[in-house]
Motif scaffolding. Structure first.
Motif, PDB file in Angstrom:
ATOM      1  N   ALA A  53       0.968  -1.201  -0.013  1.00  0.00           N
ATOM      2  CA  ALA A  53      -0.040   0.126   0.143  1.00  0.00           C
ATOM      3  C   ALA A  53       0.952   1.095   0.050  1.00  0.00           C
ATOM      4  N   GLU A  56       1.987   1.847  -3.484  1.00  0.00           N
ATOM      5  CA  GLU A  56       1.040   2.463  -4.160  1.00  0.00           C
ATOM      6  C   GLU A  56       0.941   4.051  -3.852  1.00  0.00           C
ATOM      7  N   LEU A  57       1.195   4.433  -2.836  1.00  0.00           N
ATOM      8  CA  LEU A  57       1.145   6.000  -2.540  1.00  0.00           C
ATOM      9  C   LEU A  57       2.225   6.781  -2.705  1.00  0.00           C
ATOM     10  N   PHE A 103      -7.597   7.900  -8.487  1.00  0.00           N
ATOM     11  CA  PHE A 103      -6.376   7.307  -7.953  1.00  0.00           C
ATOM     12  C   PHE A 103      -7.235   6.382  -6.686  1.00  0.00           C
ATOM     13  N   ALA A 104      -7.952   6.957  -6.083  1.00  0.00           N
ATOM     14  CA  ALA A 104      -8.373   6.107  -4.843  1.00  0.00           C
ATOM     15  C   ALA A 104      -9.372   4.848  -5.417  1.00  0.00           C
ATOM     16  N   ASN A 106      -8.733   3.454  -8.280  1.00  0.00           N
ATOM     17  CA  ASN A 106      -7.663   2.556  -8.744  1.00  0.00           C
ATOM     18  C   ASN A 106      -6.779   1.847  -7.772  1.00  0.00           C
ATOM     19  N   CYS A 107      -6.829   2.191  -6.503  1.00  0.00           N
ATOM     20  CA  CYS A 107      -6.119   1.565  -5.658  1.00  0.00           C
ATOM     21  C   CYS A 107      -6.473   0.288  -5.485  1.00  0.00           C
ATOM     22  N   LYS A 108      -5.289  -0.553  -5.535  1.00  0.00           N
ATOM     23  CA  LYS A 108      -5.533  -2.022  -5.204  1.00  0.00           C
ATOM     24  C   LYS A 108      -5.531  -2.632  -3.780  1.00  0.00           C
ATOM     25  N   HIS A 109      -4.934  -1.617  -2.619  1.00  0.00           N
ATOM     26  CA  HIS A 109      -4.855  -2.020  -1.379  1.00  0.00           C
ATOM     27  C   HIS A 109      -5.966  -1.035  -0.490  1.00  0.00           C
ATOM     28  N   SER A 112      -4.107   2.016   1.068  1.00  0.00           N
ATOM     29  CA  SER A 112      -3.849   3.357   0.391  1.00  0.00           C
ATOM     30  C   SER A 112      -5.016   3.915   0.057  1.00  0.00           C
ATOM     31  N   LYS A 113      -6.053   3.121  -0.331  1.00  0.00           N
ATOM     32  CA  LYS A 113      -7.401   3.728  -0.739  1.00  0.00           C
ATOM     33  C   LYS A 113      -8.068   4.786   0.359  1.00  0.00           C
TER      34      LYS A 113
END
Length: 247
Positions: A53, A56-57, A103-104, A106-109, A112-113
């Motif tokens: 995460a 990702e950020l 962005f949020a 598309n976050c995979k985790h 991070s979302k």
């Protein structure tokens, strides 16, 4: 160097520099080793224990750095990056809301979302453009100082330099530093600075810089995996605040 830099600490041990392609990785490494681990919301949404995460950020750091107004503090004797502040020029009614929302989405985790959604919610709760009557603000987004270098005024100095950059742009001086060799236009021009401050330490910096509090938002408002941020953080963390300073 621009008219702002170089900036040397009073004791001569630290230098404050703009983030460039050459030192970008060092600045992000400070965020990895400090912000993602110790920052209140990162703790609340478990970015601190989720390296994927956090990775990702890092894309938000890259995006901010492209504006040419981000900073780092370097130990002069070793060349080590010990502090970093990633700043973003935010424009009213610009595509930035879409950027963060996308962005949020598309976050995979989940961690991070949740952190990006927290930022979006605070922005919705406190419309700093409306409150400050500005159409562009320089937002201080991610600030971090490595544990062994805290208590030396590095965070305050990074904030002070950022305000200096914003004022210089406001006064017509192009002090942006591009990541690559391509010059950046002076616009958009900020009419102030703003930030979301999430700890007693960062809020103390806000008081020292005479930032105005636009909104206080309780950590009770936010939840992650069935618990409020307040439950996850404990009573030692105050409400988050949205703050600003206009010129």
């Amino acid at each position: 160097m621009s008219a702002i830099f170089p900036v040397i600490s009073d004791d001569g041990l630290l230098e404050y520099l703009p983030v460039t392609a050459t030192n970008l990785e060092g600045a992000i490494d400070v965020i990895r080793k400090s912000f993602f681990i110790d920052e209140a919301v990162c703790k609340a949404v478990e970015v601190s224990t989720n390296p994927e995460a956090a990775k990702e950020l890092e894309e938000l750091c890259y995006a901010n750095a492209k504006d040419g107004v981000s900073l780092l503090a370097v130990e002069r004797s070793t060349g080590r990056a010990v502090g970093a502040l990633f700043n973003k020029l935010q424009v009213k009614n610009d595509v930035e809301d879409t950027f963060f929302s996308t962005f949020a989405a598309n976050c995979k985790h989940a961690s991070s979302k949740a952190l990006v959604e927290f930022m979006i919610t605070v922005d919705e709760e406190a419309d700093l453009f409306e409150i400050s009557q500005a159409d562009c603000l320089l937002e201080m987004v991610f600030i971090a100082v490595l544990p062994g270098y805290r208590g030396r005024g590095i965070g305050l100095k990074l904030f002070e330099i950022t305000i200096g950059i914003a004022r210089a742009l406001f006064n017509g001086k192009n002090v942006k530093t591009p990541l690559n060799e391509q010059d950046l236009p002076i616009g958009p021009i900020p009419k102030g600075v703003c930030c979301i401050l999430t700890s007693k330490y960062s809020q103390t910096l806000g008081r020292q810089l005479n930032l105005s509090i636009a909104k206080k938002i309780s950590y009770e408002k936010f939840t992650f995996e069935g618990k409020t941020f307040a439950e996850r953080l404990g009573p030692e963390y105050p409400s988050t605040t949205a703050e600003y300073l206009t010129f």
